[in-house]
Design a protein around this motif. Structure first.
Motif, PDB file in Angstrom:
ATOM      1  N   GLN A 209      48.195  58.223  -0.644  1.00  0.00           N
ATOM      2  CA  GLN A 209      46.503  57.614  -0.473  1.00  0.00           C
ATOM      3  C   GLN A 209      46.112  57.615  -1.237  1.00  0.00           C
ATOM      4  OE1 GLN A 209      46.119  55.492   2.654  1.00  0.00           O
ATOM      5  NE2 GLN A 209      48.783  56.073   2.504  1.00  0.00           N
TER       6      GLN A 209
ATOM      7  N   ASP B 297      40.514  58.376  -2.930  1.00  0.00           N
ATOM      8  CA  ASP B 297      41.691  58.237  -1.541  1.00  0.00           C
ATOM      9  C   ASP B 297      41.188  57.582  -0.341  1.00  0.00           C
ATOM     10  OD1 ASP B 297      42.729  60.150   0.549  1.00  0.00           O
ATOM     11  OD2 ASP B 297      42.208  61.130  -0.277  1.00  0.00           O
TER      12      ASP B 297
ATOM     13  N   GLY C 171      42.720  57.169   2.098  1.00  0.00           N
ATOM     14  CA  GLY C 171      43.540  59.173   3.048  1.00  0.00           C
ATOM     15  C   GLY C 171      42.344  59.854   3.865  1.00  0.00           C
TER      16      GLY C 171
END
Length: 438
Positions: free
Chosen positions: A164, A188, A190
Motif C-alpha cells: 500500500q 501510504d 493503507g
C-alpha cells in the motif's frame, strides 16, 4: 514544585474545547453522572479511545463494565488530534528490529496493521459517521532525507509484504501539494484520516449499546487494591468497587499512578482550522485529499476537513499551560508550508495534551494482579489506542498473547523521574528544533 492539574489547567470543566471537531460533533444522547457507590466486574478510568474501546470490547464479552470520564467522552487527546490513522508503530521497523529483534518486530508490525483494521471495522460495524478518507503522505522537508524514505518504503514492500506504500519524487510531491517546501517522500494508501471526536463518540455509543455503564464528570482522585479487589474514589465522594481496573488516562494521568507517570509524560499539541477554502483552492493545496505528515522532529501534520478547511497541526509546548493565542502560535508553521494562505481567516485554534514515552513506544503493563494500563502513544494513538482497548479486554479475559508482545517492550524511565522530566525534555527539544532549521 507546584504542578497544575491538567484536567483543569487549560479547559473548562465538563465542556469540550472550542475546536472545529466540537463544532461539528455528531449528536449523541448524554451520559449519566455518577451518583452513589457502584460495583462492577471491571472499572475503566478514562473516556478516550483506550478506555472507550476497552469498555466496548469488555461489554461485548459479557463483563459488567463501568467507565469513568472526568469531563466528556472523547474530551482529551482522542477528540482533539490530527485524525491520522497511520501504519506501523511510532518507531520504524528498522529501529524495532534493533530494539526487539526481527521476529518481535514483525509481531509489532502485524499488531499495528490490526490497529488500522479495527478502526475501519468499528466504523463499518457501528456505522460511525467520522469522514474516513484513505491516504497519508509523508513529506520530507530536506532533500537529504528522501533517499532514506524511499529505501524504507521499499523495505516495507519487500520484507513486510506491504503493497500500500510507494515512493514520491520531488516533481510529484509538488503536483500533490501546493507547496515548494518539500523534496519528496512516500504515499501510504493503507493509512487514512478521520474526524477523531466523532469516532470517539461512535465508540461510546457502541459501548453503551453493548451494556457498558459510562459516567461523565466523574473525576477520579485515587484508587487502591484491597483483598484482590480494587476501590476507585472520585472527587464527589462516590466509590466504585470492581474485580479489575483499566487505566486509560494517557496524558491526563497526573498523580493517579506514579509507576506509569515515571515513563509516560504529557506534552501539548496545537491545531488550527481555516475558514472553508472551496473546492478549487483545497484541491490546489492537497490534490488527493490525503493527510500529510512531514519530516520535522516537531512535526507538521495537516489535512482537509470534510467541508474543505485546512486543519493544520504544528508546534509543541512542554509546560502545563497552552499559549494565550493558539491561532497565532500555529499560523507561522502553516504559512511556512503554504504562504498563499496568509490572508485566509482562521476560524478555530485549540490545544490538547497527549503523552509520550522516552523511546516513543506505547507503555502497556499489568501493574498489579488486577490492574492494566496502556498509554504513551506518542502521537500515534488514533489506531493504536483503539486497538489497545481490545488487547486489554483480551488480557482481562485471560488471553495475554498480544498484550505480552506490547508489554515486553522496554520503556525507560524519564531522567529525573516525574519531578524533573520537563526541564530535561525541554533542553532536548530545543536541540531538535534547531536541527529542524538546519
Amino acid at each position: 514544585m507546584f504542578t497544575p492539574n491538567l484536567l483543569t489547567a487549560n479547559d473548562k470543566a465538563g465542556a469540550y474545547p472550542a475546536s472545529y471537531y466540537a463544532a461539528t460533533a455528531n449528536a449523541t444522547a448524554p451520559f449519566a453522572k455518577l451518583e452513589g457507590d457502584q460495583t462492577c466486574d471491571i472499572v475503566v478510568i478514562g473516556g478516550g479511545f483506550t478506555g472507550l474501546s476497552s469498555a466496548l470490547h469488555l461489554a461485548e464479552r459479557g463483563f459488567d463494565v463501568i467507565l469513568l470520564e472526568a469531563h466528556r467522552v472523547g474530551w482529551g487527546a482522542s477528540g482533539r488530534n490530527g485524525g491520522q490513522v497511520g501504519s506501523g508503530q511510532r518507531r520504524e521497523q528498522d529501529d524495532l528490529e534493533k530494539m526487539v529483534g526481527r521476529e518481535d518486530a514483525r509481531k509489532l508490525w502485524d499488531i499495528a496493521e490490526q490497529s488500522k483494521d479495527i478502526v475501519k471495522s468499528l466504523i463499518t460495524k457501528h456505522d460511525i459517521k467520522c469522514d474516513w478518507k484513505p491516504g497519508i503522505l509523508h513529506a520530507d522537508h530536506r532533500a537529504r532525507f528522501v533517499p532514506e524514505t524511499h529505501e524504507y518504503a521499499h523495505k516495507l514492500q519487500s520484507e513486510y509484504g506491504y503493497d500500500q506504500i510507494r515512493t514520491v519524487d520531488r516533481d510529484e510531491m509538488h503536483e500533490m501539494l501546493g507547496s515548494e517546501f518539500y523534496h519528496g517522500g512516500s504515499l501510504d494508501m493503507g493509512a487514512g484520516h478521520i474526524h477523531p471526536l466523532n469516532f470517539a463518540l461512535g465508540i461510546a455509543d457502541a459501548a453503551r449499546d453493548a451494556g457498558a455503564r459510562i459516567f461523565e464528570g466523574a473525576v477520579v482522585t485515587s484508587y487502591e487494591n484491597q483483598a484482590g479487589k480494587v476501590m476507585v474514589k472520585t472527587r464527589d465522594g462516590a466509590v466504585v468497587r470492581a474485580n479489575k481496573l483499566i487505566l486509560g488516562c494517557n496524558g491526563y494521568l497526573d498523580a493517579l499512578d506514579d509507576r506509569v507517570a515515571r515513563r509516560v509524560m504529557p506534552i501539548n499539541n496545537f491545531i488550527i482550522a481555516t475558514e472553508p477554502l472551496g473546492d478549487d483552492l483545497a484541491r490546489e493545496l492537497i490534490r488527493d485529499d490525503v493527510a500529510v505528515a512531514d519530516s520535522k522532529f516537531v512535526i507538521n501534520y495537516y489535512r482537509l476537513s470534510a467541508d474543505k478547511r485546512m486543519l493544520f497541526g504544528g508546534g509543541e509546548t512542554y509546560g502545563y499551560t497552552f499559549p494565550n493565542d493558539i491561532k497565532s502560535f500555529v499560523s507561522p508553521h502553516m504559512l511556512e508550508v503554504y504562504p498563499q494562505l496568509k490572508d485566509v481567516k482562521i476560524d478555530y485554534g485549540w490545544g490538547g495534551t497527549l503523552a509520550i514515552t522516552m523511546n516513543r513506544m506505547p507503555f502497556f503493563r499489568k501493574i498489579d494482579d488486577n490492574t492494566f494500563t496502556a498509554s504513551g502513544y506518542s502521537g500515534h494513538g488514533v489506531a493504536m489506542a483503539t486497538l489497545a482497548g481490545q488487547i486489554m479486554a483480551e488480557a482481562v479475559a485471560g488471553t495475554m498473547e498480544r498484550f505480552d508482545v506490547m508489554s515486553n517492550i522496554k520503556i525507560p524511565v524519564f531522567p529525573g523521574g516525574k519531578a524533573f522530566r520537563f526541564p530535561m525534555l525541554v533542553a532536548a527539544m530545543l536541540w531538535y528544533s534547531i536541527r529542524d532549521k538546519l
